[in-house]
Scaffold this motif. Structure first.
Motif: not given
Length: 183
Positions: A37-52
């Motif tokens: 989960d942490d790796i996947g979430q970081a991947s999303l953040a890297a393309v500008g998708i914030p956690a919210d």
């Protein structure tokens, strides 16, 4: 909350680009994959998708128990996904002559590229039918119709996914759900 988009394989490669695009269009994106989960979430953040605006869920498209977790996640966020994109996929680990196809490789590709997406579509479509709307996209490949003798199991799985898209399009049209194939 805005409409939900569920993207299998949504934190890497083409799937990550699709997730980012859907997020920019206003969807809350749930991206899945087999990474932690942490790796996947970081991947999303890297393309500008914030956690919210999106989240990543470790999930194996081959596992029906994971399908139920994804349904529960969507419903806890407000409903079934408006958009379901099947981007998770694998290729043979070793390319072999068609006549030397490895049964384990065939099973792996069949389960990931065809069986899993078909069963997840059945499950999510039942939720979408209640709302009478939704979009389902199967990302397939030119290999659905083009021969590649040294990766026959990939071609077979993508041809099956292509037919699955056609079958679901025919069945779900009367329910107000659109189904597409992108090669």
């Amino acid at each position: 909350m805005n409409s939900i988009a569920l993207v299998t394989g949504g934190a890497r490669g083409i799937g990550r680009s699709i997730s980012a695009s859907l997020s920019r269009e206003g969807y809350f994106v749930i991206a899945t994959g087999t990474r932690a989960d942490d790796i996947g979430q970081a991947s999303l953040a890297a393309v500008g998708i914030p956690a919210d605006r999106g989240l990543y869920r470790q999930s194996d498209v081959r596992n029906q128990a994971d399908h139920e977790v994804l349904v529960d996640t969507c419903l806890s966020l407000g409903g079934p996904p408006e958009v379901l994109v099947h981007c998770a996929g694998v290729a043979p680990l070793v390319r072999r002559d068609l006549l030397d196809m490895d049964p384990d490789s065939l099973d792996r590709l069949w389960e990931t590229n065809l069986r899993g997406p078909v069963l997840l579509t059945c499950r999510m479509a039942r939720e979408m039918i209640r709302r009478k709307s939704g979009v389902i996209v199967f990302i397939t490949s030119v290999s659905a119709t083009r021969v590649s003798r040294n990766r026959g199991e990939y071609c077979l799985s993508k041809a099956g996914a292509s037919m699955a898209a056609a079958l679901f399009a025919e069945r779900l049209a009367e329910e107000g759900i659109r189904v597409y194939e992108v090669r």
